[in-house]
Design a protein around this motif. Structure first.
Motif, PDB file in Angstrom:
ATOM      1  N   UNK A   1     -77.476  15.846 -24.371  1.00 33.78           N
ATOM      2  CA  UNK A   1     -78.918  15.848 -24.634  1.00 33.78           C
ATOM      3  C   UNK A   1     -79.459  14.466 -25.006  1.00 33.78           C
ATOM      4  N   UNK A   2     -78.578  13.477 -25.132  1.00 37.02           N
ATOM      5  CA  UNK A   2     -79.000  12.148 -25.585  1.00 37.02           C
ATOM      6  C   UNK A   2     -79.871  11.443 -24.559  1.00 37.02           C
ATOM      7  N   UNK A   3     -80.869  10.726 -25.035  1.00 35.42           N
ATOM      8  CA  UNK A   3     -81.658   9.841 -24.183  1.00 35.42           C
ATOM      9  C   UNK A   3     -80.998   8.466 -24.172  1.00 35.42           C
ATOM     10  N   UNK A   4     -81.284   7.698 -23.121  1.00 38.12           N
ATOM     11  CA  UNK A   4     -80.631   6.397 -22.955  1.00 38.12           C
ATOM     12  C   UNK A   4     -81.669   5.307 -22.703  1.00 38.12           C
ATOM     13  N   UNK A   5     -81.635   4.275 -23.553  1.00 37.64           N
ATOM     14  CA  UNK A   5     -82.514   3.120 -23.432  1.00 37.64           C
ATOM     15  C   UNK A   5     -81.655   1.898 -23.107  1.00 37.64           C
ATOM     16  N   UNK A   6     -82.266   0.866 -22.534  1.00 37.70           N
ATOM     17  CA  UNK A   6     -81.514  -0.345 -22.221  1.00 37.70           C
ATOM     18  C   UNK A   6     -82.410  -1.579 -22.209  1.00 37.70           C
ATOM     19  N   UNK A   7     -81.787  -2.751 -22.052  1.00 33.77           N
ATOM     20  CA  UNK A   7     -82.475  -4.031 -21.849  1.00 33.77           C
ATOM     21  C   UNK A   7     -81.981  -4.617 -20.530  1.00 33.77           C
ATOM     22  N   UNK A   8     -82.885  -5.205 -19.769  1.00 33.15           N
ATOM     23  CA  UNK A   8     -82.528  -5.810 -18.489  1.00 33.15           C
ATOM     24  C   UNK A   8     -83.289  -7.129 -18.322  1.00 33.15           C
ATOM     25  N   UNK A   9     -82.595  -8.125 -17.786  1.00 33.12           N
ATOM     26  CA  UNK A   9     -83.220  -9.412 -17.445  1.00 33.12           C
ATOM     27  C   UNK A   9     -83.242  -9.547 -15.927  1.00 33.12           C
ATOM     28  N   UNK A  10     -84.400  -9.833 -15.368  1.00 30.66           N
ATOM     29  CA  UNK A  10     -84.498 -10.091 -13.928  1.00 30.66           C
ATOM     30  C   UNK A  10     -84.731 -11.583 -13.708  1.00 30.66           C
ATOM     31  N   UNK A  11     -84.219 -12.085 -12.580  1.00 38.55           N
ATOM     32  CA  UNK A  11     -84.443 -13.490 -12.241  1.00 38.55           C
ATOM     33  C   UNK A  11     -83.601 -14.450 -13.036  1.00 38.55           C
ATOM     34  N   UNK A  12     -82.428 -13.997 -13.528  1.00 35.45           N
ATOM     35  CA  UNK A  12     -81.540 -14.918 -14.233  1.00 35.45           C
ATOM     36  C   UNK A  12     -81.097 -16.035 -13.285  1.00 35.45           C
ATOM     37  N   UNK A  13     -80.707 -17.144 -13.854  1.00 33.79           N
ATOM     38  CA  UNK A  13     -80.320 -18.328 -13.074  1.00 33.79           C
ATOM     39  C   UNK A  13     -79.361 -17.968 -11.939  1.00 33.79           C
ATOM     40  N   UNK A  14     -79.796 -18.211 -10.705  1.00 32.32           N
ATOM     41  CA  UNK A  14     -78.962 -17.976  -9.533  1.00 32.32           C
ATOM     42  C   UNK A  14     -78.922 -16.549  -9.038  1.00 32.32           C
ATOM     43  N   UNK A  15     -79.691 -15.635  -9.643  1.00 30.86           N
ATOM     44  CA  UNK A  15     -79.646 -14.231  -9.231  1.00 30.86           C
ATOM     45  C   UNK A  15     -80.116 -14.085  -7.784  1.00 30.86           C
ATOM     46  N   UNK A  16     -79.257 -13.494  -6.929  1.00 34.05           N
ATOM     47  CA  UNK A  16     -79.593 -13.292  -5.525  1.00 34.05           C
ATOM     48  C   UNK A  16     -80.286 -11.946  -5.336  1.00 34.05           C
ATOM     49  N   UNK A  17     -80.814 -11.736  -4.149  1.00 33.11           N
ATOM     50  CA  UNK A  17     -81.458 -10.456  -3.842  1.00 33.11           C
ATOM     51  C   UNK A  17     -80.431  -9.320  -3.904  1.00 33.11           C
ATOM     52  N   UNK A  18     -79.240  -9.569  -3.416  1.00 38.10           N
ATOM     53  CA  UNK A  18     -78.192  -8.545  -3.454  1.00 38.10           C
ATOM     54  C   UNK A  18     -77.826  -8.180  -4.894  1.00 38.10           C
ATOM     55  N   UNK A  19     -77.743  -9.189  -5.747  1.00 37.12           N
ATOM     56  CA  UNK A  19     -77.424  -8.935  -7.151  1.00 37.12           C
ATOM     57  C   UNK A  19     -78.533  -8.149  -7.840  1.00 37.12           C
TER      58      UNK A  19
ATOM     59  N   UNK B   1     -80.103   9.421 -29.463  1.00 35.39           N
ATOM     60  CA  UNK B   1     -80.724   8.403 -28.613  1.00 35.39           C
ATOM     61  C   UNK B   1     -79.878   7.155 -28.714  1.00 35.39           C
ATOM     62  N   UNK B   2     -79.472   6.618 -27.562  1.00 36.12           N
ATOM     63  CA  UNK B   2     -78.611   5.432 -27.537  1.00 36.12           C
ATOM     64  C   UNK B   2     -79.317   4.306 -26.800  1.00 36.12           C
ATOM     65  N   UNK B   3     -79.406   3.153 -27.461  1.00 37.18           N
ATOM     66  CA  UNK B   3     -79.957   1.952 -26.824  1.00 37.18           C
ATOM     67  C   UNK B   3     -78.770   1.046 -26.509  1.00 37.18           C
ATOM     68  N   UNK B   4     -78.401   0.975 -25.231  1.00 35.67           N
ATOM     69  CA  UNK B   4     -77.227   0.207 -24.816  1.00 35.67           C
ATOM     70  C   UNK B   4     -77.626  -0.808 -23.747  1.00 35.67           C
ATOM     71  N   UNK B   5     -77.839  -2.073 -24.131  1.00 43.37           N
ATOM     72  CA  UNK B   5     -78.306  -3.087 -23.176  1.00 43.37           C
ATOM     73  C   UNK B   5     -77.281  -3.367 -22.079  1.00 43.37           C
ATOM     74  N   UNK B   6     -77.708  -3.292 -20.830  1.00 40.82           N
ATOM     75  CA  UNK B   6     -76.834  -3.641 -19.705  1.00 40.82           C
ATOM     76  C   UNK B   6     -77.120  -5.062 -19.211  1.00 40.82           C
ATOM     77  N   UNK B   7     -78.374  -5.493 -19.276  1.00 37.11           N
ATOM     78  CA  UNK B   7     -78.869  -6.817 -18.887  1.00 37.11           C
ATOM     79  C   UNK B   7     -78.833  -7.058 -17.378  1.00 37.11           C
ATOM     80  N   UNK B   8     -77.782  -6.639 -16.679  1.00 36.10           N
ATOM     81  CA  UNK B   8     -77.727  -6.752 -15.217  1.00 36.10           C
ATOM     82  C   UNK B   8     -76.760  -5.705 -14.691  1.00 36.10           C
ATOM     83  N   UNK B   9     -77.007  -5.255 -13.461  1.00 37.97           N
ATOM     84  CA  UNK B   9     -76.114  -4.296 -12.835  1.00 37.97           C
ATOM     85  C   UNK B   9     -75.130  -4.941 -11.878  1.00 37.97           C
ATOM     86  N   UNK B  10     -74.994  -6.261 -11.955  1.00 36.98           N
ATOM     87  CA  UNK B  10     -74.099  -6.995 -11.062  1.00 36.98           C
ATOM     88  C   UNK B  10     -73.023  -7.711 -11.873  1.00 36.98           C
TER      89      UNK B  10
END
Length: 448
Positions: free
Chosen positions: A299-317, A261-270
Protein backbone atom coordinates in the motif's frame (compact mmCIF):
# COMPACT_ATOMS: atom_id res chain seq x y z
CA UNK A 1 12.79 44.43 19.47
CA UNK A 2 11.26 42.51 16.57
CA UNK A 3 12.74 39.91 14.24
CA UNK A 4 11.94 38.21 10.94
CA UNK A 5 13.52 35.11 9.42
CA UNK A 6 13.49 34.04 5.76
CA UNK A 7 14.02 30.30 5.23
CA UNK A 8 15.11 28.92 1.86
CA UNK A 9 15.84 25.38 0.73
CA UNK A 10 14.90 22.01 2.11
CA UNK A 11 13.15 20.71 5.20
CA UNK A 12 16.45 20.60 7.07
CA UNK A 13 16.69 24.39 6.82
CA UNK A 14 13.07 24.62 7.95
CA UNK A 15 13.92 22.53 11.00
CA UNK A 16 17.01 24.64 11.70
CA UNK A 17 14.89 27.78 11.55
CA UNK A 18 12.80 26.50 14.46
CA UNK A 19 15.91 26.46 16.64
CA UNK A 20 16.99 29.92 15.45
CA UNK A 21 13.56 31.29 16.39
CA UNK A 22 13.78 29.77 19.85
CA UNK A 23 17.17 31.38 20.47
CA UNK A 24 15.95 34.80 19.33
CA UNK A 25 12.78 34.65 21.37
CA UNK A 26 14.78 33.47 24.37
CA UNK A 27 16.66 36.77 24.05
CA UNK A 28 13.40 38.72 24.13
CA UNK A 29 12.90 39.31 20.39
CA UNK A 30 9.35 39.09 19.02
CA UNK A 31 8.48 37.49 15.65
CA UNK A 32 6.79 39.65 12.99
CA UNK A 33 5.36 38.44 9.69
CA UNK A 34 6.26 41.66 7.88
CA UNK A 35 10.02 41.92 7.46
CA UNK A 36 9.78 45.71 7.15
CA UNK A 37 8.75 45.90 10.82
CA UNK A 38 11.79 43.93 12.02
CA UNK A 39 14.82 45.34 13.83
CA UNK A 40 16.79 42.17 13.23
CA UNK A 41 16.33 40.14 10.09
CA UNK A 42 18.04 37.00 8.90
CA UNK A 43 18.02 34.37 6.23
CA UNK A 44 18.76 30.66 6.21
CA UNK A 45 20.34 30.23 2.81
CA UNK A 46 20.75 27.27 0.47
CA UNK A 47 23.80 27.03 -1.78
CA UNK A 48 22.46 23.84 -3.36
CA UNK A 49 20.33 25.84 -5.82
CA UNK A 50 21.47 28.96 -7.68
CA UNK A 51 17.96 30.45 -7.54
CA UNK A 52 18.11 30.36 -3.74
CA UNK A 53 21.45 32.17 -3.72
CA UNK A 54 20.12 34.77 -6.18
CA UNK A 55 17.27 35.42 -3.74
CA UNK A 56 19.79 36.01 -0.93
CA UNK A 57 21.48 38.76 -2.94
CA UNK A 58 18.12 40.30 -3.79
CA UNK A 59 17.08 40.34 -0.13
CA UNK A 60 20.30 41.73 1.30
CA UNK A 61 20.34 44.53 -1.28
CA UNK A 62 16.92 45.67 0.00
CA UNK A 63 17.90 45.30 3.64
CA UNK A 64 21.15 47.22 3.27
CA UNK A 65 19.24 50.01 1.54
CA UNK A 66 16.89 50.14 4.54
CA UNK A 67 19.91 50.65 6.81
CA UNK A 68 20.26 54.13 5.35
CA UNK A 69 17.11 55.23 7.16
CA UNK A 70 16.78 52.88 10.16
CA UNK A 71 18.75 50.68 12.52
CA UNK A 72 18.74 47.11 11.28
CA UNK A 73 20.83 44.03 12.09
CA UNK A 74 21.21 41.39 9.36
CA UNK A 75 22.48 37.84 9.66
CA UNK A 76 22.82 34.76 7.50
CA UNK A 77 23.34 31.07 8.17
CA UNK A 78 22.08 27.81 6.72
CA UNK A 79 23.47 25.53 4.05
CA UNK A 80 26.22 27.69 2.52
CA UNK A 81 29.28 26.93 0.40
CA UNK A 82 32.57 28.42 1.65
CA UNK A 83 32.86 30.57 -1.50
CA UNK A 84 29.40 32.06 -0.92
CA UNK A 85 30.13 32.48 2.79
CA UNK A 86 33.12 34.71 2.08
CA UNK A 87 31.04 36.94 -0.19
CA UNK A 88 28.30 37.24 2.42
CA UNK A 89 30.81 38.50 4.99
CA UNK A 90 30.89 41.80 3.10
CA UNK A 91 27.10 42.08 2.97
CA UNK A 92 25.72 40.84 6.30
CA UNK A 93 26.43 41.97 9.86
CA UNK A 94 26.69 38.41 11.12
CA UNK A 95 27.64 35.25 9.26
CA UNK A 96 27.74 31.97 11.15
CA UNK A 97 27.56 28.22 10.59
CA UNK A 98 24.34 26.67 11.87
CA UNK A 99 26.24 24.48 14.31
CA UNK A 100 27.39 27.72 16.00
CA UNK A 101 23.84 28.76 16.86
CA UNK A 102 24.45 28.50 20.64
CA UNK A 103 27.03 31.30 20.19
CA UNK A 104 24.56 33.49 18.32
CA UNK A 105 23.55 35.63 21.34
CA UNK A 106 27.20 36.56 21.87
CA UNK A 107 27.57 37.42 18.19
CA UNK A 108 24.49 39.65 18.36
CA UNK A 109 25.98 41.60 21.22
CA UNK A 110 28.82 42.53 18.87
CA UNK A 111 26.64 43.10 15.81
CA UNK A 112 28.49 46.22 14.77
CA UNK A 113 31.30 44.08 13.40
CA UNK A 114 30.90 41.52 10.62
CA UNK A 115 31.43 38.15 12.27
CA UNK A 116 33.48 35.62 10.29
CA UNK A 117 32.74 32.92 12.86
CA UNK A 118 31.72 30.41 10.24
CA UNK A 119 35.16 30.63 8.63
CA UNK A 120 37.21 29.98 11.76
CA UNK A 121 37.36 26.26 11.02
CA UNK A 122 40.70 25.60 12.71
CA UNK A 123 39.37 26.51 16.16
CA UNK A 124 36.19 24.47 15.92
CA UNK A 125 35.21 20.89 16.58
CA UNK A 126 32.27 20.49 14.18
CA UNK A 127 31.03 17.23 15.69
CA UNK A 128 30.94 18.70 19.19
CA UNK A 129 29.28 21.87 17.93
CA UNK A 130 26.52 20.09 16.02
CA UNK A 131 25.72 18.04 19.11
CA UNK A 132 25.55 21.27 21.11
CA UNK A 133 23.29 22.75 18.42
CA UNK A 134 20.88 19.80 18.63
CA UNK A 135 20.39 20.51 22.35
CA UNK A 136 18.81 23.87 21.45
CA UNK A 137 15.07 23.35 21.72
CA UNK A 138 13.10 24.23 18.58
CA UNK A 139 10.12 26.54 18.46
CA UNK A 140 7.91 24.40 16.25
CA UNK A 141 6.19 26.27 13.44
CA UNK A 142 3.15 23.99 13.62
CA UNK A 143 1.00 22.57 16.41
CA UNK A 144 0.55 19.23 14.65
CA UNK A 145 3.51 18.71 12.25
CA UNK A 146 7.16 18.60 13.28
CA UNK A 147 10.61 17.95 11.81
CA UNK A 148 13.28 16.13 13.83
CA UNK A 149 16.91 16.23 12.62
CA UNK A 150 18.60 12.87 13.22
CA UNK A 151 21.76 13.46 11.26
CA UNK A 152 23.81 16.24 9.67
CA UNK A 153 26.12 16.21 6.68
CA UNK A 154 26.82 13.71 3.93
CA UNK A 155 29.60 11.24 3.06
CA UNK A 156 28.31 10.21 -0.38
CA UNK A 157 29.84 13.02 -2.49
CA UNK A 158 27.51 12.76 -5.46
CA UNK A 159 29.26 14.65 -8.24
CA UNK A 160 26.35 17.09 -8.77
CA UNK A 161 25.82 17.93 -5.09
CA UNK A 162 27.30 20.60 -2.84
CA UNK A 163 25.87 19.33 0.47
CA UNK A 164 29.11 17.69 1.73
CA UNK A 165 30.76 21.09 1.30
CA UNK A 166 27.95 23.07 2.96
CA UNK A 167 27.15 20.77 5.89
CA UNK A 168 30.29 18.67 6.17
CA UNK A 169 30.65 14.95 6.86
CA UNK A 170 27.94 12.79 8.38
CA UNK A 171 27.29 13.12 12.10
CA UNK A 172 24.50 11.16 13.78
CA UNK A 173 22.49 12.72 16.58
CA UNK A 174 22.28 10.64 19.78
CA UNK A 175 19.34 8.25 19.48
CA UNK A 176 18.26 8.94 23.06
CA UNK A 177 17.63 12.59 22.12
CA UNK A 178 15.70 11.63 18.97
CA UNK A 179 13.49 9.10 20.74
CA UNK A 180 12.78 11.53 23.59
CA UNK A 181 11.82 14.27 21.12
CA UNK A 182 9.46 11.90 19.30
CA UNK A 183 7.89 10.80 22.58
CA UNK A 184 7.42 14.39 23.76
CA UNK A 185 5.80 15.39 20.47
CA UNK A 186 3.41 12.43 20.59
CA UNK A 187 2.46 13.30 24.16
CA UNK A 188 1.70 16.85 23.01
CA UNK A 189 -0.63 15.53 20.30
CA UNK A 190 1.52 15.97 17.20
CA UNK A 191 0.22 13.90 14.31
CA UNK A 192 2.92 14.08 11.63
CA UNK A 193 6.63 13.77 12.43
CA UNK A 194 9.41 13.72 9.83
CA UNK A 195 12.94 12.50 10.59
CA UNK A 196 15.48 14.55 8.66
CA UNK A 197 18.95 13.88 7.34
CA UNK A 198 20.93 14.02 4.12
CA UNK A 199 21.20 10.20 4.18
CA UNK A 200 18.94 9.00 6.99
CA UNK A 201 19.45 5.29 6.38
CA UNK A 202 23.19 5.61 7.06
CA UNK A 203 22.26 6.87 10.52
CA UNK A 204 24.59 5.54 13.20
CA UNK A 205 27.27 4.28 10.82
CA UNK A 206 29.62 7.09 11.85
CA UNK A 207 29.52 5.93 15.48
CA UNK A 208 31.19 2.56 14.72
CA UNK A 209 28.77 0.38 16.65
CA UNK A 210 28.37 2.80 19.55
CA UNK A 211 24.95 3.83 18.22
CA UNK A 212 21.95 1.93 16.89
CA UNK A 213 21.36 1.85 13.13
CA UNK A 214 18.46 3.42 11.24
CA UNK A 215 16.26 0.32 11.24
CA UNK A 216 16.73 -0.02 14.99
CA UNK A 217 15.90 3.67 15.46
CA UNK A 218 12.66 3.22 13.51
CA UNK A 219 11.89 0.16 15.61
CA UNK A 220 12.24 2.17 18.83
CA UNK A 221 9.96 4.87 17.42
CA UNK A 222 7.49 2.20 16.33
CA UNK A 223 7.34 0.96 19.93
CA UNK A 224 6.24 4.46 20.99
CA UNK A 225 3.34 4.13 18.58
CA UNK A 226 2.43 0.74 20.02
CA UNK A 227 2.35 2.16 23.55
CA UNK A 228 -0.17 4.92 22.81
CA UNK A 229 -3.75 5.12 21.59
CA UNK A 230 -3.05 8.35 19.72
CA UNK A 231 -2.80 8.19 15.93
CA UNK A 232 0.33 9.71 14.44
CA UNK A 233 2.45 9.13 11.33
CA UNK A 234 6.25 9.17 11.20
CA UNK A 235 8.13 9.76 7.94
CA UNK A 236 11.77 10.21 6.97
CA UNK A 237 13.75 11.90 4.21
CA UNK A 238 15.90 11.24 2.40
CA UNK A 239 17.28 7.71 2.26
CA UNK A 240 19.99 6.68 -0.20
CA UNK A 241 19.39 3.64 -2.44
CA UNK A 242 22.84 2.29 -1.60
CA UNK A 243 21.89 1.90 2.08
CA UNK A 244 18.21 1.07 1.65
CA UNK A 245 18.18 -2.47 3.00
CA UNK A 246 15.29 -4.87 3.47
CA UNK A 247 15.56 -4.49 7.25
CA UNK A 248 14.26 -0.90 7.09
CA UNK A 249 11.29 -1.94 4.94
CA UNK A 250 10.46 -4.76 7.35
CA UNK A 251 10.34 -2.35 10.29
CA UNK A 252 8.06 0.08 8.43
CA UNK A 253 5.71 -2.79 7.62
CA UNK A 254 5.69 -3.83 11.29
CA UNK A 255 4.36 -0.64 12.90
CA UNK A 256 1.17 1.34 12.20
CA UNK A 257 2.71 4.68 13.16
CA UNK A 258 5.48 4.46 10.52
CA UNK A 259 3.99 6.22 7.49
CA UNK A 260 3.58 4.05 4.42
CA UNK A 261 5.30 6.48 2.10
CA UNK A 262 8.88 6.12 0.86
CA UNK A 263 10.92 8.90 -0.73
CA UNK A 264 13.79 7.15 -2.52
CA UNK A 265 15.77 9.38 -4.93
CA UNK A 266 16.87 7.62 -8.12
CA UNK A 267 18.26 10.76 -9.88
CA UNK A 268 18.64 8.88 -13.21
CA UNK A 269 17.41 5.65 -14.76
CA UNK A 270 20.67 5.04 -16.63
CA UNK A 271 23.59 3.19 -15.06
CA UNK A 272 26.29 5.15 -16.89
CA UNK A 273 24.79 8.45 -15.74
CA UNK A 274 24.54 7.09 -12.19
CA UNK A 275 28.25 6.21 -12.29
CA UNK A 276 29.10 9.70 -13.51
CA UNK A 277 26.89 11.11 -10.75
CA UNK A 278 28.87 8.98 -8.25
CA UNK A 279 25.59 7.67 -6.89
CA UNK A 280 27.14 4.30 -5.90
CA UNK A 281 23.99 2.38 -6.84
CA UNK A 282 22.76 0.80 -10.05
CA UNK A 283 19.24 0.63 -11.44
CA UNK A 284 19.29 -3.07 -10.49
CA UNK A 285 20.13 -2.25 -6.85
CA UNK A 286 17.41 0.38 -6.84
CA UNK A 287 14.94 -2.13 -8.29
CA UNK A 288 15.69 -4.57 -5.48
CA UNK A 289 14.72 -1.94 -2.93
CA UNK A 290 11.47 -1.17 -4.76
CA UNK A 291 10.64 -4.87 -5.02
CA UNK A 292 11.07 -5.21 -1.25
CA UNK A 293 8.77 -2.22 -0.70
CA UNK A 294 6.10 -3.59 -3.07
CA UNK A 295 6.31 -7.03 -1.42
CA UNK A 296 6.23 -5.98 2.23
CA UNK A 297 4.29 -2.68 2.04
CA UNK A 298 2.09 -3.00 -1.07
CA UNK A 299 0.00 0.00 0.00
CA UNK A 300 3.04 2.31 0.20
CA UNK A 301 3.33 5.33 -2.07
CA UNK A 302 6.67 6.06 -3.73
CA UNK A 303 8.30 9.46 -4.23
CA UNK A 304 11.64 10.23 -5.89
CA UNK A 305 14.09 12.90 -7.12
CA UNK A 306 15.32 13.05 -10.72
CA UNK A 307 17.82 15.29 -12.54
CA UNK A 308 17.44 15.79 -16.29
CA UNK A 309 20.16 17.15 -18.56
CA UNK A 310 23.10 16.10 -16.40
CA UNK A 311 26.52 16.67 -17.95
CA UNK A 312 26.80 14.49 -21.07
CA UNK A 313 23.32 12.94 -20.76
CA UNK A 314 22.37 11.45 -24.15
CA UNK A 315 18.88 10.99 -25.56
CA UNK A 316 19.16 7.23 -24.99
CA UNK A 317 20.13 7.77 -21.36
CA UNK A 318 17.20 10.10 -20.86
CA UNK A 319 14.88 7.50 -22.38
CA UNK A 320 16.14 5.04 -19.77
CA UNK A 321 15.01 7.46 -17.10
CA UNK A 322 11.57 7.59 -18.73
CA UNK A 323 11.51 3.79 -18.61
CA UNK A 324 12.32 3.90 -14.90
CA UNK A 325 9.50 6.39 -14.31
CA UNK A 326 7.01 4.00 -15.92
CA UNK A 327 8.46 0.89 -14.29
CA UNK A 328 8.46 2.18 -10.72
CA UNK A 329 5.17 4.09 -11.08
CA UNK A 330 6.02 6.98 -8.79
CA UNK A 331 3.27 8.90 -7.03
CA UNK A 332 5.44 11.99 -7.04
CA UNK A 333 8.78 12.95 -8.53
CA UNK A 334 10.69 16.15 -7.87
CA UNK A 335 12.28 16.73 -11.26
CA UNK A 336 15.03 19.32 -11.70
CA UNK A 337 17.05 20.51 -14.66
CA UNK A 338 20.75 20.11 -13.98
CA UNK A 339 22.67 23.24 -13.07
CA UNK A 340 26.27 23.59 -11.94
CA UNK A 341 27.05 24.25 -8.27
CA UNK A 342 30.44 25.59 -7.18
CA UNK A 343 32.19 23.05 -4.98
CA UNK A 344 30.53 20.02 -6.55
CA UNK A 345 32.78 17.74 -8.63
CA UNK A 346 30.74 18.27 -11.79
CA UNK A 347 31.24 22.05 -11.62
CA UNK A 348 34.32 21.74 -13.83
CA UNK A 349 32.56 19.50 -16.34
CA UNK A 350 30.84 20.85 -19.45
CA UNK A 351 27.17 21.69 -18.98
CA UNK A 352 26.64 20.47 -22.52
CA UNK A 353 22.92 19.66 -22.69
CA UNK A 354 21.17 22.60 -24.29
CA UNK A 355 18.72 24.45 -22.04
CA UNK A 356 15.94 23.94 -24.57
CA UNK A 357 16.53 20.18 -24.50
CA UNK A 358 16.54 20.20 -20.70
CA UNK A 359 13.15 21.90 -20.70
CA UNK A 360 11.80 19.41 -23.22
CA UNK A 361 13.03 16.49 -21.12
CA UNK A 362 11.53 18.03 -17.99
CA UNK A 363 8.18 18.37 -19.75
CA UNK A 364 8.24 14.81 -21.10
CA UNK A 365 9.14 13.32 -17.75
CA UNK A 366 6.42 15.37 -16.07
CA UNK A 367 3.93 13.96 -18.57
CA UNK A 368 5.13 10.44 -17.76
CA UNK A 369 4.73 11.17 -14.05
CA UNK A 370 1.18 12.38 -14.67
CA UNK A 371 0.29 9.12 -16.37
CA UNK A 372 1.58 6.83 -13.61
CA UNK A 373 0.41 9.00 -10.71
CA UNK A 374 -2.95 9.53 -12.40
CA UNK A 375 -3.46 5.77 -12.57
CA UNK A 376 -3.00 5.53 -8.80
CA UNK A 377 -5.24 8.54 -8.17
CA UNK A 378 -8.06 7.08 -10.27
CA UNK A 379 -7.93 3.90 -8.21
CA UNK A 380 -8.65 6.00 -5.12
CA UNK A 381 -12.09 7.05 -6.42
CA UNK A 382 -15.07 5.70 -4.43
CA UNK A 383 -12.77 4.64 -1.57
CA UNK A 384 -12.51 6.19 1.88
CA UNK A 385 -9.25 7.47 3.32
CA UNK A 386 -8.17 8.95 6.62
CA UNK A 387 -6.41 12.24 5.96
CA UNK A 388 -4.63 14.78 8.12
CA UNK A 389 -6.11 18.20 7.37
CA UNK A 390 -3.23 20.61 6.83
CA UNK A 391 -4.59 23.92 5.52
CA UNK A 392 -7.16 25.74 3.46
CA UNK A 393 -7.04 24.82 -0.22
CA UNK A 394 -6.43 27.21 -3.10
CA UNK A 395 -9.95 26.35 -4.24
CA UNK A 396 -12.30 28.63 -2.34
CA UNK A 397 -14.48 26.88 0.23
CA UNK A 398 -12.21 23.83 0.45
CA UNK A 399 -9.74 22.40 2.93
CA UNK A 400 -6.69 20.34 1.97
CA UNK A 401 -5.05 17.39 3.66
CA UNK A 402 -2.88 14.36 3.03
CA UNK A 403 -3.38 10.62 3.23
CA UNK A 404 -0.89 8.46 5.10
CA UNK A 405 0.82 8.04 1.72
CA UNK A 406 1.09 11.86 1.39
CA UNK A 407 -1.39 12.07 -1.46
CA UNK A 408 -2.95 15.53 -1.24
CA UNK A 409 -6.76 15.53 -1.08
CA UNK A 410 -9.11 18.52 -1.03
CA UNK A 411 -12.69 18.49 0.17
CA UNK A 412 -15.48 21.03 0.55
CA UNK A 413 -15.45 22.61 4.01
CA UNK A 414 -14.87 26.02 5.54
CA UNK A 415 -14.46 24.65 9.07
CA UNK A 416 -10.90 25.72 9.87
CA UNK A 417 -11.11 23.99 13.24
CA UNK A 418 -10.50 20.77 11.30
CA UNK A 419 -6.96 21.88 10.42
CA UNK A 420 -4.56 19.67 12.34
CA UNK A 421 -7.14 16.91 12.78
CA UNK A 422 -7.70 13.50 11.23
CA UNK A 423 -10.90 13.11 9.21
CA UNK A 424 -12.33 10.48 6.90
CA UNK A 425 -12.91 11.47 3.27
CA UNK A 426 -14.47 9.58 0.38
CA UNK A 427 -12.73 10.24 -2.93
CA UNK A 428 -15.15 11.45 -5.58
CA UNK A 429 -12.86 12.47 -8.45
CA UNK A 430 -9.22 12.44 -9.49
CA UNK A 431 -6.90 13.77 -12.18
CA UNK A 432 -3.22 13.10 -12.83
CA UNK A 433 -2.12 15.53 -10.15
CA UNK A 434 -5.16 16.22 -7.95
CA UNK A 435 -7.65 14.29 -5.86
CA UNK A 436 -10.96 15.55 -4.52
CA UNK A 437 -13.37 14.03 -2.04
CA UNK A 438 -16.22 14.67 0.35
CA UNK A 439 -16.09 14.69 4.11
CA UNK A 440 -17.54 11.47 5.53
CA UNK A 441 -17.08 12.00 9.24
CA UNK A 442 -15.08 13.73 11.90
CA UNK A 443 -14.74 11.24 14.68
CA UNK A 444 -12.25 10.29 17.36
CA UNK A 445 -9.69 9.33 14.77
CA UNK A 446 -6.89 10.62 16.96
CA UNK A 447 -7.14 7.17 18.51
CA UNK A 448 -5.94 4.27 16.36
Amino acid sequence: MKYHLVTLGCQMNMSDSERVRNVLEGMGYQWVENEEEANIIGILACSVRQKAIDKVYSKIALWNKRKQSQNLITFISGCILPADEKKFLKLFDIVFAMRELPKFPQMLSQYGVTTPAGLEKDNLNPKEEINFFWKVKPKYNSSFEAFIPIQNGCDKFCSFCAVPYTRGREVSRPSVEIINEVRNLVEKGYKSITLLGQNVNSYGLDKKGAEINFAQLLDEIGKIGESTQHRFWVYFTSPHPRDMGREVVEVIAKYKCLGKQIHLPIQSGDDKVLIKMNRKHSVKKYRESIEAIRELIPQATLFTDIIVGFSGETEEQFQNTRKAMREFEYNMAYIAMYSKRPGAASYSWPDDVDQKIKKERLALLTEDLGEVSGKYNQNMVDKEFIILVRDTDRKSGYLSGQTEGKITVRFASEDKSLIGQFVKVKITSATNFSVEGELVEVESLQEV
